[in-house]
Write an enzyme that holds these catalytic residues in place. Structure first.
Site, PDB file in Angstrom:
ATOM      1  CB  CYS A 146      -0.948  -0.011   1.181  1.00  0.00           C
ATOM      2  SG  CYS A 146      -0.193  -0.410   2.747  1.00  0.00           S
TER       3      CYS A 146
HETATM    4  N1  LIG Z   1      -4.102  -4.390   5.025  1.00  0.00           N
HETATM    5  C1  LIG Z   1      -3.646  -3.703   3.994  1.00  0.00           C
HETATM    6  O1  LIG Z   1      -3.932  -2.484   3.853  1.00  0.00           O
HETATM    7  C2  LIG Z   1      -2.755  -4.357   2.984  1.00  0.00           C
HETATM    8  C3  LIG Z   1      -2.368  -5.684   3.120  1.00  0.00           C
HETATM    9  N2  LIG Z   1      -1.537  -6.251   2.148  1.00  0.00           N
HETATM   10  C4  LIG Z   1      -1.125  -7.643   2.249  1.00  0.00           C
HETATM   11  O2  LIG Z   1      -2.265  -8.465   1.972  1.00  0.00           O
HETATM   12  C5  LIG Z   1      -2.201  -9.668   2.730  1.00  0.00           C
HETATM   13  C6  LIG Z   1      -3.421  -9.730   3.617  1.00  0.00           C
HETATM   14  O3  LIG Z   1      -3.348  -8.582   4.448  1.00  0.00           O
HETATM   15  P1  LIG Z   1      -4.488  -8.286   5.506  1.00  0.00           P
HETATM   16  O4  LIG Z   1      -5.807  -8.555   4.891  1.00  0.00           O
HETATM   17  O5  LIG Z   1      -4.212  -6.944   6.086  1.00  0.00           O
HETATM   18  O6  LIG Z   1      -4.167  -9.409   6.598  1.00  0.00           O
HETATM   19  P2  LIG Z   1      -5.042  -9.980   7.787  1.00  0.00           P
HETATM   20  O7  LIG Z   1      -4.068 -10.234   8.882  1.00  0.00           O
HETATM   21  O8  LIG Z   1      -6.243  -9.143   8.041  1.00  0.00           O
HETATM   22  O9  LIG Z   1      -5.528 -11.415   7.194  1.00  0.00           O
HETATM   23  C7  LIG Z   1      -4.564 -12.407   6.900  1.00  0.00           C
HETATM   24  C8  LIG Z   1      -5.275 -13.493   6.123  1.00  0.00           C
HETATM   25  O10 LIG Z   1      -4.348 -14.558   5.879  1.00  0.00           O
HETATM   26  C9  LIG Z   1      -4.964 -15.780   6.312  1.00  0.00           C
HETATM   27  N3  LIG Z   1      -3.954 -16.754   6.723  1.00  0.00           N
HETATM   28  C10 LIG Z   1      -2.966 -16.586   7.656  1.00  0.00           C
HETATM   29  N4  LIG Z   1      -2.250 -17.722   7.749  1.00  0.00           N
HETATM   30  C11 LIG Z   1      -2.815 -18.612   6.885  1.00  0.00           C
HETATM   31  C12 LIG Z   1      -2.525 -19.971   6.523  1.00  0.00           C
HETATM   32  N5  LIG Z   1      -1.496 -20.613   7.075  1.00  0.00           N
HETATM   33  N6  LIG Z   1      -3.301 -20.593   5.599  1.00  0.00           N
HETATM   34  C13 LIG Z   1      -4.342 -19.923   5.018  1.00  0.00           C
HETATM   35  N7  LIG Z   1      -4.667 -18.637   5.309  1.00  0.00           N
HETATM   36  C14 LIG Z   1      -3.897 -18.010   6.236  1.00  0.00           C
HETATM   37  C15 LIG Z   1      -5.840 -15.363   7.468  1.00  0.00           C
HETATM   38  O11 LIG Z   1      -6.802 -16.389   7.713  1.00  0.00           O
HETATM   39  P3  LIG Z   1      -7.250 -16.684   9.252  1.00  0.00           P
HETATM   40  O12 LIG Z   1      -7.939 -15.454   9.729  1.00  0.00           O
HETATM   41  O13 LIG Z   1      -8.173 -17.858   9.108  1.00  0.00           O
HETATM   42  O14 LIG Z   1      -5.991 -16.999  10.001  1.00  0.00           O
HETATM   43  C16 LIG Z   1      -6.458 -14.101   6.899  1.00  0.00           C
HETATM   44  O15 LIG Z   1      -7.494 -14.429   6.003  1.00  0.00           O
HETATM   45  C17 LIG Z   1      -0.894  -9.592   3.526  1.00  0.00           C
HETATM   46  O16 LIG Z   1       0.139 -10.241   2.839  1.00  0.00           O
HETATM   47  C18 LIG Z   1      -0.620  -8.091   3.597  1.00  0.00           C
HETATM   48  O17 LIG Z   1       0.745  -7.861   3.802  1.00  0.00           O
HETATM   49  C19 LIG Z   1      -1.129  -5.553   1.038  1.00  0.00           C
HETATM   50  C20 LIG Z   1      -1.516  -4.249   0.876  1.00  0.00           C
HETATM   51  C21 LIG Z   1      -2.335  -3.562   1.831  1.00  0.00           C
HETATM   52  C1  LIG Z   2      -0.395   0.311   9.322  1.00  0.00           C
HETATM   53  C2  LIG Z   2       0.452  -0.893   8.961  1.00  0.00           C
HETATM   54  O1  LIG Z   2       0.915  -1.629   9.789  1.00  0.00           O
HETATM   55  N1  LIG Z   2       0.656  -1.128   7.649  1.00  0.00           N
HETATM   56  C3  LIG Z   2       1.427  -2.254   7.168  1.00  0.00           C
HETATM   57  C4  LIG Z   2       1.274  -2.304   5.678  1.00  0.00           C
HETATM   58  C5  LIG Z   2       1.315  -3.734   5.186  1.00  0.00           C
HETATM   59  C6  LIG Z   2       1.166  -3.845   3.715  1.00  0.00           C
HETATM   60  O2  LIG Z   2       1.006  -2.949   2.940  1.00  0.00           O
HETATM   61  O3  LIG Z   2       1.219  -5.076   3.239  1.00  0.00           O
HETATM   62  P1  LIG Z   2       2.591  -5.724   2.729  1.00  0.00           P
HETATM   63  O4  LIG Z   2       3.360  -6.056   3.927  1.00  0.00           O
HETATM   64  O5  LIG Z   2       2.078  -6.882   1.915  1.00  0.00           O
HETATM   65  O6  LIG Z   2       3.250  -4.733   1.869  1.00  0.00           O
HETATM   66  C7  LIG Z   2       2.918  -2.133   7.539  1.00  0.00           C
HETATM   67  O7  LIG Z   2       3.386  -1.003   7.718  1.00  0.00           O
HETATM   68  O8  LIG Z   2       3.585  -3.183   7.559  1.00  0.00           O
END
Ligand SMILES: NC(=O)C1=CN([C@@H]2O[C@H](COP(=O)(O)OP(=O)(O)OC[C@H]3O[C@@H](n4cnc5c(N)ncnc54)[C@H](OP(=O)(O)O)[C@@H]3O)[C@@H](O)[C@H]2O)C=CC1
Ligand SMILES: CC(=O)N[C@@H](CCC(=O)OP(=O)(O)O)C(=O)O
Length: 342
Positions: A146
């Site tokens: 992000c």
């Molecule tokens: N949040 C954001 O703004 C952004 C996030 N990302 C990336 O996107 C991905 C998801 O982020 P986010 O939604 O914030 O994460 P969350 O922590 O909210 O959710 C993580 C997800 O991964 C699943 N998971 C974890 N371990 C396993 C496993 N062993 N097998 C299957 N599923 C698993 C969890 O399932 P369960 O709940 O059942 O454990 C859950 O659905 C991450 O890689 C993050 O770095 C990228 C850009 C922006």
């Molecule tokens: C507020 C906050 O904690 N933000 C996360 C953003 C994670 C993310 O963008 O996902 P990736 O790790 O897949 O890039 C961080 O700074 O790590």
């Protein structure tokens, strides 16, 4: 089209599910979770989706590839590289929201993510999906982070056109709490987030190598960047305030014209007129990135303010944009272009 979604219970996966549900090219969304998971109603893992009848089944790579045309991984870094590897090796279409396949150098991944990287041959099969600049997508798309998305879209015009001192890049990036995902941490408790601002991962953020990798592809003369991240008391939104020294005296109007030229064919990038700066509410709820530009002739400094919704353009929205491009669909298909104001 049959679409697999792994990680629906997370913040990004939950948003991605909602976008896929109303995507005209998606006929069915098949949900998969932990490999040892019992079949679970979606409404149980995402209580906000009470009326949904879908079930989350255990992840089995061969089943995912047999039942679906494409797979989205909204799973944690480190997890995705294990789960998705059979699909990558089979050249099965994947959009991966994690950081596991963004960095081409495995040593860099280990240094910044503090865990073993995927093998070099696997990393070489992935392509970086910064949607406005991803002209050579492979079957495995590494969706950008992000902060990286907001910062790179803010910097592209001045870096690609060598309009700045390449050693002068300073980025002050701020994110809402949903960027941290749903997992609880001391820094994400209400009493720490409310009425507070928290700098974190000082000189340790995993987006530093990701941003540098792309910047140096555009202009190898860029040696490094100063990049800080701050947690702010909102749910959604990222504001990246970028400060760079102009290579030559310029004007705000000239810079705005350059940004408009760079993004003239980018439906999700809004370049604001001279004198206007974006706020989080300019974009939250949409897949847009809004850019505000200002030149200070006294300090010869260009300020670029880049805002996105971390869960939309910063994750699920850009994932759909990349899906559309992989499937040769118009890149705006199924994506909201208006923010959820107010
Ligand atoms: N949040 C954001 O703004 C952004 C996030 N990302 C990336 O996107 C991905 C998801 O982020 P986010 O939604 O914030 O994460 P969350 O922590 O909210 O959710 C993580 C997800 O991964 C699943 N998971 C974890 N371990 C396993 C496993 N062993 N097998 C299957 N599923 C698993 C969890 O399932 P369960 O709940 O059942 O454990 C859950 O659905 C991450 O890689 C993050 O770095 C990228 C850009 C922006
Ligand atoms: C507020 C906050 O904690 N933000 C996360 C953003 C994670 C993310 O963008 O996902 P990736 O790790 O897949 O890039 C961080 O700074 O790590």
């Amino acid at each position: 089209m049959q679409v697999a979604l792994i990680g629906v219970s997370g913040y990004s996966g939950t948003v991605l599910y909602r976008l896929l549900k109303q995507h005209p090219a998606v006929d069915q969304i098949n949900l998969y979770g932990h490999v040892d998971q019992v079949v679970t109603p979606l409404a149980t893992v995402v209580p906000a989706y009470q009326k949904e009848t879908a079930m989350v089944r255990p992840f089995v790579a061969t089943t995912v590839m047999t039942e679906n045309d494409v797979a989205f991984f909204a799973t944690s870094a480190g997890v995705t590289q294990t789960l998705a590897l059979p699909l990558l090796k089979a050249d099965f279409p994947v959009i991966d929201l994690s950081g596991d396949f963004r960095l081409q150098d495995p040593a860099s991944y280990t240094r910044w993510y503090h865990r073993p990287a995927a093998e070099v041959a696997a990393l070489a099969k992935a392509s970086y999906g910064l949607a406005e600049f991803n002209h050579h997508l492979t079957a495995y798309v590494a969706n950008p982070g992000c902060y990286a998305t907001a910062t790179l879209l803010g910097l592209a015009p001045v870096v690609q056109n060598h309009l700045i001192d390449p050693t002068s890049i300073v980025v002050d990036a701020k994110s809402g709490l949903s960027g941290a995902g749903k997992k609880l941490a001391a820094t994400s408790q209400f009493t720490m987030v409310n009425d507070n601002l928290q700098l974190y991962k000082l000189n340790q953020h995993q987006h530093i190598p990701e941003i540098m990798q792309q910047l140096q592809a555009w202009w190898p003369a860029i040696p490094a960047l100063e990049f800080t991240t701050t947690l702010i008391p909102v749910t959604r939104g990222i504001m990246s305030s970028i400060y760079v020294k102009a290579a030559q005296p310029t004007t705000t109007a000239a810079l705005v014209a350059q940004y408009q030229k760079t993004y003239q064919t980018s439906p999700f990038v809004q370049v604001l007129p001279a004198g206007e700066l974006p706020t989080l509410k300019t974009v939250v709820g949409s897949n847009n990135c809004a850019l505000g530009i200002n030149y200070n002739p006294v300090t010869k400094t260009i300020l670029i303010v880049s805002v996105i919704d971390n869960l939309m353009k910063g994750a699920a929205g850009q994932a759909i944009q990349n899906f559309n491009q992989l499937m040769n669909l118009p890149q705006t298909t199924g994506l909201p272009t208006l923010p959820t104001f107010p």
